[in-house]
Every structure is written in C-alpha cells, then in structure tokens.
Design an enzyme around this catalytic site. Structure first.
Site, PDB file in Angstrom:
ATOM      1  N   GLU A 107       0.832  -1.013   0.129  1.00  0.00           N
ATOM      2  CA  GLU A 107       0.009  -0.156  -0.042  1.00  0.00           C
ATOM      3  C   GLU A 107       0.881   1.402   0.061  1.00  0.00           C
ATOM      4  O   GLU A 107       2.024   1.294   0.470  1.00  0.00           O
ATOM      5  CB  GLU A 107      -0.853  -0.034   1.333  1.00  0.00           C
ATOM      6  CG  GLU A 107      -1.785  -1.235   1.353  1.00  0.00           C
ATOM      7  CD  GLU A 107      -2.851  -1.202   2.657  1.00  0.00           C
ATOM      8  OE1 GLU A 107      -3.268  -2.379   2.455  1.00  0.00           O
ATOM      9  OE2 GLU A 107      -2.562  -0.391   3.236  1.00  0.00           O
ATOM     10  N   CYS A 345      -1.216   5.853  10.565  1.00  0.00           N
ATOM     11  CA  CYS A 345       0.041   5.344  10.822  1.00  0.00           C
ATOM     12  C   CYS A 345      -0.495   3.751  11.559  1.00  0.00           C
ATOM     13  O   CYS A 345      -0.991   3.872  12.560  1.00  0.00           O
ATOM     14  CB  CYS A 345       0.681   6.353  11.737  1.00  0.00           C
ATOM     15  SG  CYS A 345       2.024   5.554  12.600  1.00  0.00           S
TER      16      CYS A 345
END
Ligand code: SF4
Length: 354
Positions: A107, A345
């Site tokens: 990704e 994150c």
C-alpha cells in the site's frame, strides 16, 4: 544484478513483460547501451523519459533513434504499472494498493495538504519487526520490495507529477531492505532521476544496527526514528525486534554526527493511554532531548481490530507538546490522515487483509 524476469502474469496486466528498466541507475543504463552497441549518450534522454515522464511505452521517447527504442521495447519493460485498487478518504488522502511481483499487496498513501503533496511508500510486503501498535507487523514478513516496486509507488499514481515529498512510512522497515531502499532514494534524489530534494524525502525507522549509521552517512534525507518511550524496557515491549539501537545509543549516534543545516531528525512518539503518557515519561523526554537538535512528533495511536490499547486524549497530547516546547524542544502533533480507509499510521495492511 538484473531484475528478475517477469512472465507477464500477476496483476501487472502484462506490462512487465521482460526485464525491467526502472530501478536502474544512470551508469547501469549507460552500460546497457554500450553493451548493446548503442552510444551511451542516449542514457540522459532515457533516464529523463523513464523517471521524469514515467513512460509506459519506450516508443513514446520521440527524441531517441528508433533502433534504440525498438531494442528497449524488445528487451525491457519501463516498470511502471497501475495500482489495482484505490480507496479515497474523507480527508482527501488516497490509498493505492499494488501487487508485488510475488503477488502480495502493498500500500501507498497519497496525502495532499495545501502546496505539499506527499506520498507515503512501502519498502516491504508485510514486516518482520512485530511492533505491538502496528497492523503491518501482525501480517508478518512477505518479502522485500524490488527497487522498481518502490519507485512505482511514486511514479505510477495519478498525482505523480505534483508530488513534492516522499516518506518511507508505509509497510515495512526501510533499513531491513537496506540496499533496495538506498538505491531507490538515489534514483528519487538524483538530478537524472526523479530529482526530489533530499530534504523532501524521509525514512521512518526503528533504527537497526549498524544500518542507521551507514544510512546517515550515505544519504542526505531526513530520518524519523520510532522511539515511543524514553525508557528502554517499555520501548522493547513496543518494538521487540532484536538488533535495534537503544535510546541512549540513538542519542549518541545523532549527537556524534555532523548534520547539515536543513536535514531533520525526528523522534516519533505514538501516545498510548496510560502507557507512555505520564509525567514520568514527559520529564524523561525533556531530559534526554533538551539541548539536542532532535524534533519530536507526537502521534495518536490508531487501534486495529481486537486491540485493547487506546490513544491518549487530545488534551494530553497538547499538554505534552506545550511542555516540550516550553523546554526548548521542537515538538508537533502529527495530524492523522486516512484513518477511515486504514491508511493512518499503524493501520496499513488492515484494509487489504479484510
Ligand atoms: S511500525 Fe514499521 S517497523 Fe514496526 S511492524 Fe510496523 S511497519 Fe514494521
């Protein structure tokens, strides 16, 4: 060594039919031309078309002799290919999912922010570091990305031409794929390559020994180091991987290095409720950072499915920031991006898995 031969399968739509040119340095391309009986003065034009224009077909290089184009077309693929899935966040960030040559999903996240357009790239499929706050770590290690697979995340997204920053904060530990990441950064920052300023390229790392030291010496890009606790026993719980520098060693390494003025070193600190957000932690952070040139980024924790941990409340993050700044330490709170699409994150890989 040549990139492996790709047999026109997987999710590349047949684009990567031969050897891959992306990921090769200027001098490697010069060698390819010389060995094939062509003048190596064409290398400059080829790297321009490849890395600045990110072509998908060598025949587009209309200022090169047709013989060279036909030769490249026969022997190589440029190496840029489309993501197979795009997911748009409410905050306008976008997650792009690519397949590696081995068929694993990786990704990349595009984050627009006024004049700053950043792509966050992956350096590995999965990760073997096992950080407790990270979904990618739970996937385990699936493989290192080749240089062209890293560059593809920068060069093939629709926003490629307007990118200003590249951060290696996606899946994987960049220093665990050291040679390929180093070469990708060379190509990203070379004038014959993508021509990003090294100041606009950042790697995020848990600080693996002794690679951090050589990385500091060999590149000029920014470094963000995952700290998450100033106390070594707690940091080891969060980042269990062996072979990393401890907090004291990281500080010594940074202090010993002669940093260029604009090169940034940041400590990343994910704030977890009741775990690393107490007065004791704050005091120790102030003690170790005071007088250094290290900046600290405070970040929210993003729980993935099944996690029992929670992020520290916003007020506490702001309290930490104020106290750090009051004590002369450069501190900021990093705004979360793409949480709704599993792009924030610590969440990369979660959407893919589902
Ligand atoms: S935080 Fe980084 S190093 Fe740790 S498991 Fe996740 S991807 Fe790997």
């Amino acid at each position: 060594m040549d990139q492996p031969y790709v047999q026109g399968v997987l999710n590349f739509g047949g684009i990567l039919k031969n050897r891959i040119l992306s990921g090769k340095s200027y001098s490697e391309i010069t060698d390819i031309l010389s060995e094939s009986g062509f003048s190596n003065i064409q290398a400059e034009k080829i790297t321009y078309w490849l890395y600045r224009r990110r072509i998908r077909d060598f025949m587009e290089m209309d200022n090169l002799p047709k013989t060279v184009r036909l030769y490249l077309n026969d022997q190589f693929s440029p190496g840029f290919y489309e993501p197979y899935q795009t997911i748009l966040s409410d905050d306008q960030s976008k997650k792009y999912i690519f397949s590696t040559q081995s068929g694993f999903p990786v990704e990349a996240v595009y984050m627009p922010d006024n004049k700053r357009n950043t792509v966050c790239v992956s350096s590995q499929a999965g990760c073997r570091m096992g950080c407790c706050f990270c979904y990618t770590g739970k996937l385990g290690f699936k493989g290192n990305l080749e240089v062209y697979e890293i560059l593809n995340q920068v060069g093939s997204i629709p926003e490629a031409a307007k990118l200003t920053h590249v951060v290696f904060m996606g899946m994987g530990e960049p220093l665990d794929n050291y040679d390929n990441v180093l070469k990708a950064i060379d190509i990203l920052t070379a004038q014959w390559g993508f021509a990003f300023s090294p100041r606009n390229v950042t790697i995020s790392t848990i600080a693996i020994k002794p690679r951090l030291e050589t990385f500091i010496e060999k590149t000029k890009c920014n470094i963000a180091i995952s700290i998450h606790s100033p106390f070594e026993d707690e940091r080891s719980t969060m980042i269990p991987s062996a072979g990393k520098y401890n907090v004291r060693e990281i500080l010594d390494l940074i202090q010993a290095h002669n940093w260029e003025r604009h090169r940034r070193v940041t400590f990343q600190y994910i704030m977890i409720d009741g775990f690393n957000d107490t007065e004791r932690h704050l005091k120790e952070l102030i003690r170790i950072l005071k007088g250094t040139r290290i900046r600290i980024n405070l970040m929210s924790y993003h729980p993935s499915e099944g996690s029992i941990l929670q992020s520290s409340p916003d007020e506490l993050q702001w309290y930490f920031k104020r106290q750090l700044v009051y004590n002369g330490i450069s501190a900021s709170i990093r705004r979360s991006r793409g949480e709704d699409i599993g792009a924030a994150c610590g969440l990369l890989g979660s959407a893919t898995e589902r």
